[in-house]
Motif scaffolding. Structure first.
Motif, PDB file in Angstrom:
ATOM      1  N   TRP A 175      30.232  48.870  33.444  1.00 58.56           N
ATOM      2  CA  TRP A 175      30.710  47.775  32.600  1.00 58.56           C
ATOM      3  C   TRP A 175      29.946  46.504  32.965  1.00 58.56           C
ATOM      4  CZ3 TRP A 175      36.683  46.440  32.322  1.00 58.56           C
ATOM      5  CH2 TRP A 175      36.936  45.699  31.173  1.00 58.56           C
ATOM      6  N   ASN A 176      29.380  45.846  31.964  1.00 56.48           N
ATOM      7  CA  ASN A 176      28.800  44.527  32.172  1.00 56.48           C
ATOM      8  C   ASN A 176      29.923  43.515  32.013  1.00 56.48           C
ATOM      9  OD1 ASN A 176      27.546  41.956  31.838  1.00 56.48           O
ATOM     10  ND2 ASN A 176      25.638  42.959  31.278  1.00 56.48           N
ATOM     11  N   ILE A 177      30.293  42.869  33.113  1.00 57.42           N
ATOM     12  CA  ILE A 177      31.479  42.009  33.121  1.00 57.42           C
ATOM     13  C   ILE A 177      31.130  40.532  32.995  1.00 57.42           C
ATOM     14  CG2 ILE A 177      32.897  43.629  34.407  1.00 57.42           C
ATOM     15  CD1 ILE A 177      32.086  41.963  36.918  1.00 57.42           C
ATOM     16  N   ARG A 178      29.825  40.199  32.962  1.00 55.47           N
ATOM     17  CA  ARG A 178      29.339  38.827  32.826  1.00 55.47           C
ATOM     18  C   ARG A 178      29.501  38.011  34.114  1.00 55.47           C
ATOM     19  NH1 ARG A 178      25.519  38.117  29.163  1.00 55.47           N
ATOM     20  NH2 ARG A 178      26.172  38.479  27.023  1.00 55.47           N
ATOM     21  N   THR A 179      30.642  38.101  34.776  1.00 53.85           N
ATOM     22  CA  THR A 179      30.851  37.410  36.039  1.00 53.85           C
ATOM     23  C   THR A 179      32.061  38.017  36.734  1.00 53.85           C
ATOM     24  OG1 THR A 179      31.203  35.264  37.115  1.00 53.85           O
ATOM     25  CG2 THR A 179      32.309  35.635  35.023  1.00 53.85           C
ATOM     26  N   LEU A 180      32.090  37.933  38.062  1.00 55.48           N
ATOM     27  CA  LEU A 180      33.191  38.509  38.834  1.00 55.48           C
ATOM     28  C   LEU A 180      33.922  37.401  39.595  1.00 55.48           C
ATOM     29  CD1 LEU A 180      34.509  41.224  39.397  1.00 55.48           C
ATOM     30  CD2 LEU A 180      33.049  41.487  41.387  1.00 55.48           C
ATOM     31  N   LEU A 181      34.529  36.493  38.858  1.00 55.63           N
ATOM     32  CA  LEU A 181      35.376  35.477  39.453  1.00 55.63           C
ATOM     33  C   LEU A 181      36.695  36.112  39.877  1.00 55.63           C
ATOM     34  CD1 LEU A 181      34.777  32.608  36.873  1.00 55.63           C
ATOM     35  CD2 LEU A 181      33.635  32.950  39.081  1.00 55.63           C
ATOM     36  N   GLN A 182      37.475  35.380  40.680  1.00 53.50           N
ATOM     37  CA  GLN A 182      38.707  35.949  41.214  1.00 53.50           C
ATOM     38  C   GLN A 182      39.649  36.405  40.097  1.00 53.50           C
ATOM     39  OE1 GLN A 182      39.400  36.712  44.283  1.00 53.50           O
ATOM     40  NE2 GLN A 182      41.404  37.518  43.738  1.00 53.50           N
ATOM     41  N   LYS A 183      39.808  35.581  39.067  1.00 60.21           N
ATOM     42  CA  LYS A 183      40.701  35.951  37.970  1.00 60.21           C
ATOM     43  C   LYS A 183      40.206  37.207  37.279  1.00 60.21           C
ATOM     44  CE  LYS A 183      42.787  34.130  33.732  1.00 60.21           C
ATOM     45  NZ  LYS A 183      42.871  32.965  32.816  1.00 60.21           N
ATOM     46  N   THR A 184      38.894  37.286  37.065  1.00 64.08           N
ATOM     47  CA  THR A 184      38.329  38.464  36.426  1.00 64.08           C
ATOM     48  C   THR A 184      38.469  39.691  37.306  1.00 64.08           C
ATOM     49  OG1 THR A 184      36.724  37.006  35.359  1.00 64.08           O
ATOM     50  CG2 THR A 184      36.273  39.361  35.281  1.00 64.08           C
ATOM     51  N   GLU A 217      40.855  40.494  39.456  1.00 61.61           N
ATOM     52  CA  GLU A 217      42.203  41.050  39.341  1.00 61.61           C
ATOM     53  C   GLU A 217      42.381  41.745  37.997  1.00 61.61           C
ATOM     54  OE1 GLU A 217      44.332  41.206  41.809  1.00 61.61           O
ATOM     55  OE2 GLU A 217      42.780  40.241  43.017  1.00 61.61           O
ATOM     56  N   ASN A 218      41.810  41.161  36.948  1.00 60.47           N
ATOM     57  CA  ASN A 218      41.871  41.771  35.618  1.00 60.47           C
ATOM     58  C   ASN A 218      41.176  43.130  35.614  1.00 60.47           C
ATOM     59  OD1 ASN A 218      41.372  40.409  32.288  1.00 60.47           O
ATOM     60  ND2 ASN A 218      41.629  42.514  32.904  1.00 60.47           N
ATOM     61  N   ILE A 219      40.007  43.196  36.268  1.00 59.02           N
ATOM     62  CA  ILE A 219      39.230  44.439  36.299  1.00 59.02           C
ATOM     63  C   ILE A 219      39.976  45.523  37.061  1.00 59.02           C
ATOM     64  CG2 ILE A 219      37.136  45.474  37.259  1.00 59.02           C
ATOM     65  CD1 ILE A 219      35.682  42.904  36.494  1.00 59.02           C
ATOM     66  N   LYS A 220      40.599  45.165  38.174  1.00 64.70           N
ATOM     67  CA  LYS A 220      41.359  46.164  38.944  1.00 64.70           C
ATOM     68  C   LYS A 220      42.521  46.713  38.117  1.00 64.70           C
ATOM     69  CE  LYS A 220      41.996  43.609  42.603  1.00 64.70           C
ATOM     70  NZ  LYS A 220      42.436  43.213  43.961  1.00 64.70           N
ATOM     71  N   GLN A 221      43.153  45.851  37.334  1.00 64.63           N
ATOM     72  CA  GLN A 221      44.229  46.315  36.456  1.00 64.63           C
ATOM     73  C   GLN A 221      43.690  47.264  35.386  1.00 64.63           C
ATOM     74  OE1 GLN A 221      46.260  42.884  34.889  1.00 64.63           O
ATOM     75  NE2 GLN A 221      46.917  42.160  36.899  1.00 64.63           N
ATOM     76  N   GLU A 222      42.512  46.918  34.842  1.00 63.17           N
ATOM     77  CA  GLU A 222      41.909  47.783  33.830  1.00 63.17           C
ATOM     78  C   GLU A 222      41.492  49.128  34.449  1.00 63.17           C
ATOM     79  OE1 GLU A 222      41.109  46.946  30.137  1.00 63.17           O
ATOM     80  OE2 GLU A 222      42.976  46.191  30.984  1.00 63.17           O
ATOM     81  N   MET A 223      41.024  49.119  35.681  1.00 61.72           N
ATOM     82  CA  MET A 223      40.689  50.376  36.359  1.00 61.72           C
ATOM     83  C   MET A 223      41.904  51.285  36.469  1.00 61.72           C
ATOM     84  SD  MET A 223      38.061  49.591  39.525  1.00 61.72           S
ATOM     85  CE  MET A 223      38.044  51.358  39.949  1.00 61.72           C
ATOM     86  N   GLU A 224      43.019  50.705  36.851  1.00 60.89           N
ATOM     87  CA  GLU A 224      44.244  51.492  36.976  1.00 60.89           C
ATOM     88  C   GLU A 224      44.720  51.988  35.612  1.00 60.89           C
ATOM     89  OE1 GLU A 224      46.997  49.028  39.028  1.00 60.89           O
ATOM     90  OE2 GLU A 224      45.843  49.018  40.913  1.00 60.89           O
ATOM     91  N   ARG A 225      44.599  51.129  34.600  1.00 57.85           N
ATOM     92  CA  ARG A 225      45.037  51.527  33.253  1.00 57.85           C
ATOM     93  C   ARG A 225      44.192  52.669  32.711  1.00 57.85           C
ATOM     94  NH1 ARG A 225      43.999  50.493  27.934  1.00 57.85           N
ATOM     95  NH2 ARG A 225      42.198  49.186  28.425  1.00 57.85           N
ATOM     96  N   ILE A 285      33.420  44.336  50.550  1.00 62.63           N
ATOM     97  CA  ILE A 285      34.720  43.745  50.838  1.00 62.63           C
ATOM     98  C   ILE A 285      35.820  44.675  50.336  1.00 62.63           C
ATOM     99  CG2 ILE A 285      33.783  41.405  50.640  1.00 62.63           C
ATOM    100  CD1 ILE A 285      35.287  41.189  47.954  1.00 62.63           C
ATOM    101  N   THR A 286      37.032  44.442  50.808  1.00 65.72           N
ATOM    102  CA  THR A 286      38.195  45.191  50.360  1.00 65.72           C
ATOM    103  C   THR A 286      39.162  44.234  49.675  1.00 65.72           C
ATOM    104  OG1 THR A 286      37.967  46.771  52.181  1.00 65.72           O
ATOM    105  CG2 THR A 286      40.101  46.692  51.062  1.00 65.72           C
ATOM    106  N   SER A 287      39.672  44.647  48.529  1.00 63.85           N
ATOM    107  CA  SER A 287      40.584  43.802  47.772  1.00 63.85           C
ATOM    108  C   SER A 287      41.677  44.663  47.153  1.00 63.85           C
ATOM    109  CB  SER A 287      39.829  43.039  46.679  1.00 63.85           C
ATOM    110  OG  SER A 287      40.715  42.314  45.851  1.00 63.85           O
ATOM    111  N   GLY A 288      42.880  44.513  47.662  1.00 65.49           N
ATOM    112  CA  GLY A 288      44.027  45.203  47.077  1.00 65.49           C
ATOM    113  C   GLY A 288      43.874  46.703  46.994  1.00 65.49           C
ATOM    114  N   GLY A 289      43.350  47.334  48.040  1.00 68.06           N
ATOM    115  CA  GLY A 289      43.188  48.784  48.045  1.00 68.06           C
ATOM    116  C   GLY A 289      41.905  49.264  47.409  1.00 68.06           C
ATOM    117  N   HIS A 290      41.138  48.367  46.799  1.00 68.81           N
ATOM    118  CA  HIS A 290      39.849  48.717  46.219  1.00 68.81           C
ATOM    119  C   HIS A 290      38.723  48.225  47.127  1.00 68.81           C
ATOM    120  CE1 HIS A 290      42.516  48.861  42.718  1.00 68.81           C
ATOM    121  NE2 HIS A 290      41.615  49.623  42.125  1.00 68.81           N
ATOM    122  N   GLU A 291      37.669  48.999  47.230  1.00 66.73           N
ATOM    123  CA  GLU A 291      36.507  48.588  48.003  1.00 66.73           C
ATOM    124  C   GLU A 291      35.397  48.187  47.039  1.00 66.73           C
ATOM    125  OE1 GLU A 291      33.976  50.812  51.372  1.00 66.73           O
ATOM    126  OE2 GLU A 291      36.035  50.292  51.891  1.00 66.73           O
TER     127      GLU A 291
END
Length: 340
Positions: A55-64, A66-74, A93-99
């Motif tokens: 996925w080309n996400i354009r940028t990986l800011l903090q808000k994005t 968290e959004n991406i991790k939710q989309e991964m789970e969905r 890095i590790t973030s909320g169970g994701h590496e």
């Protein structure tokens, strides 16, 4: 075999030229960030079906993020490759169970990354941040390892040197993978391969008209025995397009899920998910794979000595006494008390 008319430009979007990058640990970008092959001593089967996406996400800011991790789970994704991460340096890095493994530049331009869920992260053997356009991650598999290369190719307004360097980096990454191991190459290639079938490399279920960048990509795939996976599955157009222009005037297929030819049957399905949203004009390409991974499962245990057996077993007691005596006799060679 005749081919359709080739457009002179990629007509997708603009981007900046390549710049050399340092890695977060202070080492050069071609140095492996983790020791690759001396790690997985004990392992067991993790799962044999994986959902892998790019996925080309354009940028990986903090808000994005968290959004991406939710989309991964969905979408029930195990592994997600990212283009245009725009983080500085390279690392993990590790973030909320994701590496999250990433490789980017010094000025937050371009950049690629790979996010894996917690169960898959335990099977990671190593990663190589080759540049801010190419990232290789090796995952322990059964009976062979899985290699994943995430890419973000130069855009239409970049020069030939940028494109040549990108393919040189891609070649370097591929040479780090054993020929018998499955190899998945995915990401934003900024190329259109079109709808015309090419041997057993490109299927007839692509989208749009092939351009010069698409020709170059096909030639590279033919040389390296790689198939363009998401052109082999019949889908409606909305499940093929990966990018749309502002105003939705143009829709293109420029992101691909590719796999080594000998493992083409491991790719069960590949299509886009238009409902996914991370404030990007791209949509993810999701591939369903039948592959087996490994993970470490044997916990560390302290060694316990049975000292009571020295009293009950004469043979073991004698062997122990001889062993201890030999060790202490070697101290007799030291002349000074401090040395002893």
């Amino acid at each position: 075999m005749s081919r359709p008319k080739i457009k002179s430009k990629n007509d997708v979007k603009e981007g900046s030229c390549f710049k050399s990058i340092p890695v977060s640990s202070g080492r050069e970008s071609y140095v492996p960030q983790v020791t690759p092959d001396r790690h997985q001593a004990t392992a067991r089967k993790l799962k044999d079906k994986l959902n892998i996406a790019t996925w080309n996400i354009r940028t990986l800011l903090q808000k994005t993020l968290e959004n991406i991790k939710q989309e991964m789970e969905r979408m029930k994704l195990n592994i997600l490759g990212l283009s245009e991460v725009r983080w500085k340096g390279a690392g993990k890095i590790t973030s909320g169970g994701h590496e999250i493994i990433y490789s980017d530049g010094t000025e937050s331009e371009k950049g690629v990354g790979i996010i894996v869920e917690q169960t898959v992260s335990k099977a990671i053997k190593g990663y190589w941040a080759l540049s801010d356009r190419v990232l290789l991650v090796k995952i322990a598999g059964k009976p062979v390892d899985l290699n994943i290369i995430q890419v973000y190719a130069p855009t239409a307004n970049s020069n030939d040197e940028d494109l040549d360097k990108f393919y040189n980096d891609l070649d370097t990454a591929k040479t780090q993978c054993k020929s018998q191991d499955p190899l998945i190459i995915m990401g934003d290639f900024n190329a259109k391969v079109g709808t015309e079938k090419v041997d057993d490399i490109v299927g007839k279920h692509g989208l749009g008209i092939r351009n010069e960048r698409g020709e170059k990509l096909i030639e590279w795939c033919q040389t390296n025995n790689i198939i363009v996976g998401n052109t082999w599955f019949q889908q409606p157009p909305r499940r093929k397009r990966t990018w749309k222009s502002p105003g939705d005037e143009t829709r293109n297929q420029i992101d691909y899920m590719m796999i080594s030819k000998r493992y083409r049957n491991a790719l069960l399905l590949a299509k886009t998910y238009p409902s996914a949203d991370c404030y990007s004009d791209y949509v993810p390409v999701v591939g369903k794979f039948k592959l087996k991974l490994k993970k470490n499962s044997k916990p560390f245990t302290n060694i316990k000595f049975d000292l009571a057996i020295l009293k009950t077993n004469q043979t073991i007691r004698e062997k122990y006494q001889i062993s201890v005596q030999n060790k202490f006799e070697s101290l007799g060679d030291a002349e000074e008390v401090e040395q002893q």
